[in-house]
Write a protein that holds these residues in place. Structure first.
Motif, PDB file in Angstrom:
ATOM      1  N   ARG A  74     -12.188 -47.441  12.338  1.00  0.00           N
ATOM      2  CA  ARG A  74     -12.263 -48.286  13.539  1.00  0.00           C
ATOM      3  C   ARG A  74     -13.175 -47.688  14.607  1.00  0.00           C
ATOM      4  O   ARG A  74     -13.716 -48.422  15.437  1.00  0.00           O
ATOM      5  N   TYR A  75     -13.327 -46.378  14.582  1.00  0.00           N
ATOM      6  CA  TYR A  75     -14.225 -45.707  15.531  1.00  0.00           C
ATOM      7  C   TYR A  75     -15.684 -45.952  15.159  1.00  0.00           C
ATOM      8  O   TYR A  75     -16.542 -46.076  16.032  1.00  0.00           O
ATOM      9  N   LEU A  76     -15.961 -46.034  13.869  1.00  0.00           N
ATOM     10  CA  LEU A  76     -17.334 -46.118  13.379  1.00  0.00           C
ATOM     11  C   LEU A  76     -17.841 -47.559  13.364  1.00  0.00           C
ATOM     12  O   LEU A  76     -17.056 -48.500  13.182  1.00  0.00           O
ATOM     13  N   PRO A  77     -19.157 -47.758  13.503  1.00  0.00           N
ATOM     14  CA  PRO A  77     -19.729 -49.096  13.328  1.00  0.00           C
ATOM     15  C   PRO A  77     -19.464 -49.591  11.903  1.00  0.00           C
ATOM     16  O   PRO A  77     -19.526 -48.801  10.952  1.00  0.00           O
ATOM     17  N   PRO A  78     -19.163 -50.876  11.734  1.00  0.00           N
ATOM     18  CA  PRO A  78     -18.897 -51.416  10.390  1.00  0.00           C
ATOM     19  C   PRO A  78     -20.010 -51.118   9.381  1.00  0.00           C
ATOM     20  O   PRO A  78     -19.739 -50.896   8.202  1.00  0.00           O
ATOM     21  N   GLU A  79     -21.254 -51.112   9.861  1.00  0.00           N
ATOM     22  CA  GLU A  79     -22.380 -50.847   8.956  1.00  0.00           C
ATOM     23  C   GLU A  79     -22.278 -49.450   8.343  1.00  0.00           C
ATOM     24  O   GLU A  79     -22.595 -49.257   7.164  1.00  0.00           O
ATOM     25  N   ILE A 125      -8.673 -49.716   4.206  1.00  0.00           N
ATOM     26  CA  ILE A 125      -9.973 -49.878   4.856  1.00  0.00           C
ATOM     27  C   ILE A 125     -10.825 -50.871   4.090  1.00  0.00           C
ATOM     28  O   ILE A 125     -11.518 -51.712   4.675  1.00  0.00           O
ATOM     29  N   TYR A 126     -10.777 -50.812   2.757  1.00  0.00           N
ATOM     30  CA  TYR A 126     -11.499 -51.799   1.953  1.00  0.00           C
ATOM     31  C   TYR A 126     -10.985 -53.207   2.264  1.00  0.00           C
ATOM     32  O   TYR A 126     -11.772 -54.160   2.384  1.00  0.00           O
ATOM     33  N   SER A 127      -9.669 -53.340   2.413  1.00  0.00           N
ATOM     34  CA  SER A 127      -9.071 -54.645   2.732  1.00  0.00           C
ATOM     35  C   SER A 127      -9.540 -55.129   4.100  1.00  0.00           C
ATOM     36  O   SER A 127      -9.850 -56.309   4.288  1.00  0.00           O
ATOM     37  N   MET A 128      -9.600 -54.210   5.069  1.00  0.00           N
ATOM     38  CA  MET A 128     -10.066 -54.557   6.408  1.00  0.00           C
ATOM     39  C   MET A 128     -11.517 -55.038   6.375  1.00  0.00           C
ATOM     40  O   MET A 128     -11.873 -56.015   7.028  1.00  0.00           O
ATOM     41  N   GLN A 129     -12.345 -54.350   5.556  1.00  0.00           N
ATOM     42  CA  GLN A 129     -13.749 -54.743   5.456  1.00  0.00           C
ATOM     43  C   GLN A 129     -13.893 -56.144   4.849  1.00  0.00           C
ATOM     44  O   GLN A 129     -14.692 -56.949   5.300  1.00  0.00           O
ATOM     45  N   LYS A 130     -13.100 -56.415   3.806  1.00  0.00           N
ATOM     46  CA  LYS A 130     -13.168 -57.739   3.152  1.00  0.00           C
ATOM     47  C   LYS A 130     -12.767 -58.852   4.123  1.00  0.00           C
ATOM     48  O   LYS A 130     -13.366 -59.921   4.157  1.00  0.00           O
ATOM     49  N   LYS A 131     -11.734 -58.604   4.937  1.00  0.00           N
ATOM     50  CA  LYS A 131     -11.299 -59.607   5.916  1.00  0.00           C
ATOM     51  C   LYS A 131     -12.370 -59.830   6.966  1.00  0.00           C
ATOM     52  O   LYS A 131     -12.599 -60.956   7.399  1.00  0.00           O
TER      53      LYS A 131
END
Length: 228
Positions: free
Chosen positions: A179-184, A218-224
């Protein structure tokens, strides 16, 4: 005695004597693996300090066959951070443990190479690396009794110069790092220890190793996020 400013250092020289360089800022070395922990440490040191930053990646070649994807992701991360944050010095080295039944703890290999980076930096600049960062999250506890050996390995390969001090930001969870880091940057990170080679030559996470299990939320968060 003369004194001049040059590339972030104070230059001192006696008439006809040796030039001594003293850093105006601390020098921090980040050992970047492409994983989320070391990536988090890198971004924090780049954005929350004005330290002179060195970044080093070790190609650890072993029977897990993950060094190629880790190298690819690390270079992409370095390129992204150089463009989005600020410039830093980047280097690489290789350790090949192919054929060994066991290949030990990665941190020992990383520590050995960290010592070499620090020793080489001192020889080239006449001043030391002051801080060493490797990254560490709350979900992963160190192997009991390992810490003194890690420090000894760094010191051994820094010899005869003083080794850097290990530095850690406050430990947080993998999710807090993400959450601290940019999604990219999160999408560029690579954690899986047993990558699966696909027929088209691409690579994907195995989803089964301990590292993948920790990363599942985290993978689940990215997919959402992609689906929203």
């Amino acid at each position: 005695m003369t004194k001049n400013s040059k590339a972030g250092v104070t230059v001192r020289q006696k008439p006809g004597g040796k030039i001594f360089l003293k850093p105006k800022k601390p020098v921090s070395l980040v050992m970047l693996s492409s994983g989320l922990d070391s990536l988090y440490a890198l971004v924090k040191i780049l954005t929350e300090t004005d330290d002179i930053v060195l970044v080093h990646h070790v190609h650890i070649i072993n029977n897990e066959n993950r060094h190629e994807i880790e190298a690819t992701r690390t270079r992409q991360i370095v390129d992204w951070c150089q463009k989005k944050y600020r410039r830093f010095r980047y280097s690489e080295s290789t350790i090949n443990h192919t054929g060994f039944t066991g290949f030990g703890f990665d941190i020992m290999s990383v520590a050995f190479e960290a010592g070499m980076v620090c020793r080489s930096f001192y020889q080239a600049n006449n001043y030391p690396v002051s801080k060493l960062l490797t990254g560490w999250c709350t979900e992963e506890e160190p192997y009991p009794g390992r810490a003194p050996h890690v420090k000894a390995v760094v010191a051994a390969n820094s010899f005869p110069y003083e080794p850097p001090n290990f530095f850690f930001f406050d430990r947080v969870t993998k999710m807090e790092e993400a959450r601290y880091l940019p999604p990219e940057l999160v999408s560029l990170s690579w954690t899986c220890r047993q990558p699966v080679m696909l027929p088209d030559g691409d690579v994907e996470e195995c989803g089964k190793c301990a590292s993948c299990e920790i990363m599942q939320p985290i993978y689940s968060m990215q997919k959402k996020a992609v689906g929203s």
